[in-house]
Write a protein that holds these residues in place. Structure first.
Motif, mmCIF file in Angstrom:
data_model
loop_
_atom_site.group_PDB
_atom_site.id
_atom_site.type_symbol
_atom_site.label_atom_id
_atom_site.label_comp_id
_atom_site.label_asym_id
_atom_site.label_seq_id
_atom_site.Cartn_x
_atom_site.Cartn_y
_atom_site.Cartn_z
ATOM 1 N N ILE A 41 0.906 -1.268 -0.028
ATOM 2 C CA ILE A 41 -0.069 0.034 -0.194
ATOM 3 C C ILE A 41 0.746 1.421 0.086
ATOM 4 O O ILE A 41 1.705 1.457 0.862
ATOM 5 N N GLY A 42 0.738 2.022 -0.901
ATOM 6 C CA GLY A 42 1.477 3.234 -1.119
ATOM 7 C C GLY A 42 0.249 4.407 -0.540
ATOM 8 O O GLY A 42 -0.770 4.481 -0.799
ATOM 9 N N VAL A 43 0.877 5.526 0.383
ATOM 10 C CA VAL A 43 0.049 6.562 0.898
ATOM 11 C C VAL A 43 0.726 7.764 0.374
ATOM 12 O O VAL A 43 2.017 8.245 0.679
ATOM 13 N N ARG A 44 0.090 8.732 -0.501
ATOM 14 C CA ARG A 44 0.539 9.717 -1.061
ATOM 15 C C ARG A 44 0.309 11.044 0.115
ATOM 16 O O ARG A 44 -0.747 11.025 0.315
ATOM 17 N N SER A 45 1.348 11.712 0.165
ATOM 18 C CA SER A 45 1.537 12.975 0.915
ATOM 19 C C SER A 45 0.366 13.761 0.323
ATOM 20 O O SER A 45 0.370 14.196 -0.712
ATOM 21 N N PRO A 46 -0.393 14.758 1.290
ATOM 22 C CA PRO A 46 -1.204 15.807 0.724
ATOM 23 C C PRO A 46 -0.064 17.069 0.410
ATOM 24 O O PRO A 46 -0.706 17.975 -0.311
ATOM 25 N N SER A 47 1.090 17.061 0.476
ATOM 26 C CA SER A 47 1.942 18.261 0.615
ATOM 27 C C SER A 47 2.260 18.579 -1.134
ATOM 28 O O SER A 47 2.610 19.581 -1.366
ATOM 29 N N ARG A 48 2.309 17.285 -1.758
ATOM 30 C CA ARG A 48 2.480 17.500 -3.345
ATOM 31 C C ARG A 48 3.710 18.023 -3.799
ATOM 32 O O ARG A 48 3.782 18.838 -4.611
ATOM 33 N N ASP A 49 4.857 17.773 -2.872
ATOM 34 C CA ASP A 49 6.107 18.529 -3.526
ATOM 35 C C ASP A 49 6.716 17.468 -4.087
ATOM 36 O O ASP A 49 7.107 16.252 -3.570
ATOM 37 N N PRO A 50 7.082 17.634 -5.305
ATOM 38 C CA PRO A 50 7.532 16.569 -6.458
ATOM 39 C C PRO A 50 8.995 16.296 -6.097
ATOM 40 O O PRO A 50 9.335 15.033 -6.633
#
Length: 213
Positions: A47-56
């Motif tokens: 499971i990958g959990v993507r951060s809400p920060s969206r800093d590439p």
């Protein structure tokens, strides 16, 4: 009576790090309408959990492994990754349609052991299609535009960054859409753990990957 500091710390930890508890993580996967694998020992939930920060250019996302061992104990491991392409490839797309950004979703049987770019062992996207956004405007913003989505075999592999001690601190060229581990030691532990599924179930050679926001 005012709440204790311990209580506030507990509440804050639930807000900031909601997936430290594996049961809560699996419930979140189910809440998104995806399958959770609970039927057999060493049936891996990747499971990958993507951060809400969206800093590439930051390794600010997390990869989780959740499974039951042969003693019936729930096991959980967490690793630091990026689920997004780095700024280099956002500014310089290798595909004319735009840089790939993996869409949140569940990709059943999409991953198998193989060689990443012919160089080292990783989990490669050879078993099924994945869905990606195509970001083509050459800026440093990760665009999740539903009108740009496409499905196919794009080599969205799960691999590592640098081999140096501690790995990399910036994504840069390490991801053009792949799911990339910051630390090579964590990546090795990830592969060794995932391999337990094949060891205990030799015919289960493909893996499902679930990415949630």
């Amino acid at each position: 009576m005012e709440p204790s500091l311990a209580l506030w710390a507990s509440v804050l930890s639930e807000v900031v790090m909601p997936f430290n508890d594996p049961t809560r993580l699996l419930l979140a996967v189910q809440a998104d309408g995806h399958k959770v694998f609970t039927g057999s020992d060493y049936d891996m939930n990747i499971i990958g959990v993507r951060s809400p920060s969206r800093d590439p250019n930051k390794f600010d996302d997390h990869m989780h492994l959740v499974y039951w061992d042969d003693k019936g104990m729930l096991q959980h491991k967490q690793y630091r990754v990026t689920t997004d392409p780095g700024t280099y490839w956002l500014d310089n797309p290798m595909n004319v349609a735009g840089t790939a950004i993996l869409c949140a979703g569940q990709y059943r049987g999409a991953y198998r052991f193989g060689m990443h770019r012919g160089k080292y062992e990783a989990l490669v996207q050879s078993g099924n299609k994945v869905k990606v956004y195509r970001d083509r405007n050459r800026d440093d913003i990760l665009d999740h535009n539903e009108d740009s989505t496409a499905e196919g075999y794009y080599g969205i592999n799960i691999h590592r960054s640098s081999t140096r001690d501690g790995g990399s601190t910036r994504v840069d060229k390490w991801s053009a859409g792949c799911q990339v581990f910051a630390d090579p030691d964590e990546f090795k532990d990830f592969l060794d753990t995932v391999r337990l599924q094949v060891k205990h179930h030799p015919r289960w050679t493909s893996f499902t990957y679930t990415l949630i926001e």
